[in-house]
Design a protein around this motif. Structure first.
Motif, PDB file in Angstrom:
ATOM      1  N   MET A  57      81.893  26.352   8.011  1.00 20.40           N
ATOM      2  CA  MET A  57      80.620  25.941   7.404  1.00 20.40           C
ATOM      3  C   MET A  57      80.654  25.979   5.889  1.00 20.40           C
ATOM      4  SD  MET A  57      77.463  27.599   9.543  1.00 20.40           S
ATOM      5  CE  MET A  57      78.273  29.156   9.881  1.00 20.40           C
ATOM      6  N   TRP A  58      81.307  27.004   5.354  1.00 21.62           N
ATOM      7  CA  TRP A  58      81.212  27.259   3.916  1.00 21.62           C
ATOM      8  C   TRP A  58      82.263  26.470   3.163  1.00 21.62           C
ATOM      9  CZ3 TRP A  58      77.618  29.004   0.889  1.00 21.62           C
ATOM     10  CH2 TRP A  58      77.926  29.350  -0.429  1.00 21.62           C
ATOM     11  N   LYS A  59      81.829  25.591   2.299  1.00 18.93           N
ATOM     12  CA  LYS A  59      82.742  24.724   1.560  1.00 18.93           C
ATOM     13  C   LYS A  59      83.223  25.348   0.252  1.00 18.93           C
ATOM     14  CE  LYS A  59      82.071  21.891   4.851  1.00 18.93           C
ATOM     15  NZ  LYS A  59      83.063  21.929   5.966  1.00 18.93           N
ATOM     16  N   GLY A  60      82.552  26.407  -0.194  1.00 18.95           N
ATOM     17  CA  GLY A  60      82.972  27.084  -1.416  1.00 18.95           C
ATOM     18  C   GLY A  60      84.049  28.117  -1.129  1.00 18.95           C
ATOM     19  N   LYS A  61      84.267  29.005  -2.076  1.00 19.23           N
ATOM     20  CA  LYS A  61      85.255  30.062  -1.903  1.00 19.23           C
ATOM     21  C   LYS A  61      84.683  31.151  -0.997  1.00 19.23           C
ATOM     22  CE  LYS A  61      88.201  28.062  -4.628  1.00 19.23           C
ATOM     23  NZ  LYS A  61      89.430  27.448  -4.071  1.00 19.23           N
ATOM     24  N   LEU A  62      85.526  31.680  -0.121  1.00 18.10           N
ATOM     25  CA  LEU A  62      85.105  32.701   0.843  1.00 18.10           C
ATOM     26  C   LEU A  62      85.927  33.965   0.627  1.00 18.10           C
ATOM     27  CD1 LEU A  62      83.241  33.269   3.285  1.00 18.10           C
ATOM     28  CD2 LEU A  62      85.103  32.474   4.768  1.00 18.10           C
ATOM     29  N   VAL A  63      85.230  35.079   0.465  1.00 19.39           N
ATOM     30  CA  VAL A  63      85.868  36.356   0.128  1.00 19.39           C
ATOM     31  C   VAL A  63      85.492  37.402   1.179  1.00 19.39           C
ATOM     32  CG1 VAL A  63      85.823  38.269  -1.540  1.00 19.39           C
ATOM     33  CG2 VAL A  63      85.995  35.906  -2.345  1.00 19.39           C
ATOM     34  N   LEU A  64      86.457  38.215   1.569  1.00 19.47           N
ATOM     35  CA  LEU A  64      86.224  39.322   2.501  1.00 19.47           C
ATOM     36  C   LEU A  64      86.179  40.621   1.713  1.00 19.47           C
ATOM     37  CD1 LEU A  64      86.008  40.091   5.550  1.00 19.47           C
ATOM     38  CD2 LEU A  64      88.489  40.461   5.498  1.00 19.47           C
ATOM     39  N   LYS A  65      85.074  41.332   1.795  1.00 21.80           N
ATOM     40  CA  LYS A  65      84.882  42.584   1.050  1.00 21.80           C
ATOM     41  C   LYS A  65      84.943  43.779   1.994  1.00 21.80           C
ATOM     42  CE  LYS A  65      81.597  44.824  -2.142  1.00 21.80           C
ATOM     43  NZ  LYS A  65      81.485  46.125  -1.480  1.00 21.80           N
ATOM     44  N   GLY A  66      85.664  44.809   1.555  1.00 24.00           N
ATOM     45  CA  GLY A  66      85.792  46.019   2.351  1.00 24.00           C
ATOM     46  C   GLY A  66      87.178  46.194   2.944  1.00 24.00           C
ATOM     47  N   VAL A  67      88.136  45.416   2.466  1.00 25.59           N
ATOM     48  CA  VAL A  67      89.507  45.493   2.976  1.00 25.59           C
ATOM     49  C   VAL A  67      90.157  46.786   2.495  1.00 25.59           C
ATOM     50  CG1 VAL A  67      91.778  44.395   2.939  1.00 25.59           C
ATOM     51  CG2 VAL A  67      89.705  42.987   3.066  1.00 25.59           C
ATOM     52  N   ALA A  68      90.824  47.478   3.416  1.00 23.36           N
ATOM     53  CA  ALA A  68      91.469  48.744   3.050  1.00 23.36           C
ATOM     54  C   ALA A  68      92.836  48.897   3.701  1.00 23.36           C
ATOM     55  CB  ALA A  68      90.568  49.922   3.451  1.00 23.36           C
ATOM     56  N   SER A  69      93.379  47.788   4.234  1.00 21.06           N
ATOM     57  CA  SER A  69      94.675  47.883   4.915  1.00 21.06           C
ATOM     58  C   SER A  69      95.432  46.572   4.777  1.00 21.06           C
ATOM     59  CB  SER A  69      94.484  48.200   6.400  1.00 21.06           C
ATOM     60  OG  SER A  69      93.918  47.078   7.082  1.00 21.06           O
ATOM     61  N   GLU A  70      96.740  46.661   4.941  1.00 15.16           N
ATOM     62  CA  GLU A  70      97.567  45.461   4.917  1.00 15.16           C
ATOM     63  C   GLU A  70      97.299  44.580   6.129  1.00 15.16           C
ATOM     64  OE1 GLU A  70     101.716  45.920   3.403  1.00 15.16           O
ATOM     65  OE2 GLU A  70     101.242  48.065   3.496  1.00 15.16           O
ATOM     66  N   ALA A  71      96.995  45.187   7.266  1.00 11.47           N
ATOM     67  CA  ALA A  71      96.726  44.419   8.485  1.00 11.47           C
ATOM     68  C   ALA A  71      95.514  43.514   8.298  1.00 11.47           C
ATOM     69  CB  ALA A  71      96.510  45.366   9.667  1.00 11.47           C
ATOM     70  N   ASP A  72      94.435  44.049   7.709  1.00 10.19           N
ATOM     71  CA  ASP A  72      93.238  43.232   7.478  1.00 10.19           C
ATOM     72  C   ASP A  72      93.491  42.160   6.420  1.00 10.19           C
ATOM     73  OD1 ASP A  72      91.762  44.530   9.404  1.00 10.19           O
ATOM     74  OD2 ASP A  72      90.718  45.852   8.006  1.00 10.19           O
ATOM     75  N   THR A  73      94.345  42.464   5.456  1.00 12.14           N
ATOM     76  CA  THR A  73      94.706  41.468   4.446  1.00 12.14           C
ATOM     77  C   THR A  73      95.436  40.303   5.097  1.00 12.14           C
ATOM     78  OG1 THR A  73      94.918  43.213   2.782  1.00 12.14           O
ATOM     79  CG2 THR A  73      95.912  41.081   2.270  1.00 12.14           C
ATOM     80  N   GLU A  74      96.391  40.598   5.956  1.00 12.99           N
ATOM     81  CA  GLU A  74      97.138  39.542   6.651  1.00 12.99           C
ATOM     82  C   GLU A  74      96.206  38.678   7.494  1.00 12.99           C
ATOM     83  OE1 GLU A  74     100.214  41.435   8.876  1.00 12.99           O
ATOM     84  OE2 GLU A  74     101.396  41.960   7.105  1.00 12.99           O
ATOM     85  N   GLU A  75      95.228  39.300   8.147  1.00 18.13           N
ATOM     86  CA  GLU A  75      94.281  38.555   8.968  1.00 18.13           C
ATOM     87  C   GLU A  75      93.408  37.660   8.093  1.00 18.13           C
ATOM     88  OE1 GLU A  75      92.535  37.820  12.908  1.00 18.13           O
ATOM     89  OE2 GLU A  75      94.477  38.255  11.988  1.00 18.13           O
ATOM     90  N   ALA A  76      92.994  38.160   6.937  1.00 19.81           N
ATOM     91  CA  ALA A  76      92.191  37.352   6.013  1.00 19.81           C
ATOM     92  C   ALA A  76      92.966  36.127   5.556  1.00 19.81           C
ATOM     93  CB  ALA A  76      91.776  38.197   4.805  1.00 19.81           C
ATOM     94  N   ILE A  77      94.239  36.288   5.266  1.00 19.10           N
ATOM     95  CA  ILE A  77      95.080  35.166   4.852  1.00 19.10           C
ATOM     96  C   ILE A  77      95.215  34.164   5.995  1.00 19.10           C
ATOM     97  CG2 ILE A  77      97.419  34.502   4.167  1.00 19.10           C
ATOM     98  CD1 ILE A  77      97.581  37.271   2.722  1.00 19.10           C
TER      99      ILE A  77
END
Length: 383
Positions: A249-269
């Motif tokens: 839905m979101w055409k702009g930039k999307l940011v995930l806040k509250g990341v504290a692990s490499e696993a969640d970073t990989e999932e965000a990517i």
């Protein structure tokens, strides 16, 4: 822009002390506190300040610039104003005060879903430059409506939270009967009477409400009802099933806040997010967690070339911004720091706090012989 600030309050701690004197105890404790025993709140700043930087005094120096490019936008400094809930409870009209200051100084302001100004009003004040932070609604129709409003308000960045699967256990807020409006116990009434300027400003600007959520919520909720409403209306635990429709839905930039692990970073990517904010919610969610600076270093080193890595939680000063940037953050955000300024100095608090931080950060850069903010990692001392 010439930087000027009230020399009576040259440090963020000065603003904190003044804020404590100007606002009711229940409001200050909501702003200042963490969760449980405040261990992670204190750890955040303590461990960040263990980071040391190396100066180079004899190197050629042509001057420094704090300008920072993020998501194709050039900001005047590498820090912004983090989303904070219940802002108008702590100081009346504070979201608008801080949004105006952020716009004036060309830094990002992030409006929280549970702040006390609406998406539309903050967008108007910032000419569509404010970011918006979304608590994930349980109902898809509500999610879609809020995202549509953020899009119509021209917010360039949507921030989604992943660190609120449950609300933090905060003993002070429980004792204070915190609600919107605050529960008027004898103790709270006496606190309000003792802060006449806060009370007069509250009368002037009106009783604080969740302005963005106002169309969706019943009126006059007490603490128990507010908790029930939030539990029923928002589903804080994110996963692929919830993030993918937002990305679509979101055409702009999307940011995930509250990341504290490499696993969640990989999932965000993998899910196509544009950035992450390494954060532990200012120590307000998991008292047994790490200080934010710890995962930042490993995440930035491993994934900084794949996704924009930002940081909040624990930063209180210009040197703290420098420490975080040297440790790999592309950008930083602060919440309490700016709220101390607004509560301490009212309408002048946003400008004052930004001026302090810019002045402090420039001094650090000049001391290090660091010409650009992207050069900070060159000055990190690896202990």
């Amino acid at each position: 822009m010439a930087l000027s600030y009230n020399t009576k309050y040259p440090a963020i701690e000065d603003l904190r002390n003044r804020a404590k004197k100007r606002i009711p105890k229940f409001a200050f404790e909501y702003l200042d506190g963490g969760c449980n025993e405040d261990i992670n709140l204190n750890r955040n700043t303590e461990e960040l300040r263990e980071v040391q930087l190396k100066p180079e005094y004899l190197k050629s120096f042509k001057g420094c610039s704090m300008k920072t490019n993020l998501f194709g936008i050039e900001y005047d400094a590498p820090f912004g104003i983090a989303p904070v809930g219940l802002q108008g409870l702590m100081w009346p009209n504070s979201p608008e005060i801080l949004a105006k200051a952020a716009f004036k100084h060309n830094i990002p302001f992030i409006l929280s879903t549970v702040s006390t100004s609406s998406i539309e009003r903050v967008s108007e004040l910032t000419e569509g430059k404010a970011w918006f932070q979304l608590y994930h609604p349980s109902e898809n129709s509500l999610r879609d409506d809020i995202i549509k409003r953020a899009s119509q308000a021209e917010c360039p960045v949507l921030v989604i939270l992943c660190d609120v699967p449950t609300f933090g256990y905060r003993p002070r807020d429980i004792r204070n009967g915190l609600a919107m409006p605050p529960k008027m116990t004898i103790s709270n009434i006496l606190q309000v009477l003792g802060k006449p300027l806060w009370a007069l400003n509250t009368l002037k600007h009106g009783q604080p409400n969740f302005e963005t959520l106002k169309p969706y919520m019943p009126k006059g909720l007490d603490l128990k009802q507010l908790g029930k409403f939030m539990d029923q209306t928002f589903s804080g635990r994110l996963n692929e099933e919830k993030i993918k429709p937002i990305r679509d839905m979101w055409k702009g930039k999307l940011v995930l806040k509250g990341v504290a692990s490499e696993a969640d970073t990989e999932e965000a990517i993998r899910l196509g997010l544009d950035g992450i904010i390494v954060s532990n919610h200012g120590g307000r969610q998991l008292d047994a967690g790490e200080a934010t600076i710890k995962p930042l270093k490993t995440i930035a080193e491993s994934y900084g070339d794949k996704i924009e890595v930002m940081m909040d939680s624990g930063l209180r000063s210009g040197p703290d911004v420098a420490r975080a940037m040297a440790s790999g953050a592309k950008f930083t955000f602060m919440g309490r720091t700016f709220m101390y300024g607004a509560a301490a100095l009212g309408n002048k608090g946003g400008d004052h706090t930004i001026a302090i931080l810019k002045t402090q950060l420039q001094q650090v850069m000049e001391q290090l012989c660091c010409e650009k903010v992207t050069d900070f990692p060159n000055h990190l001392i690896n202990n």
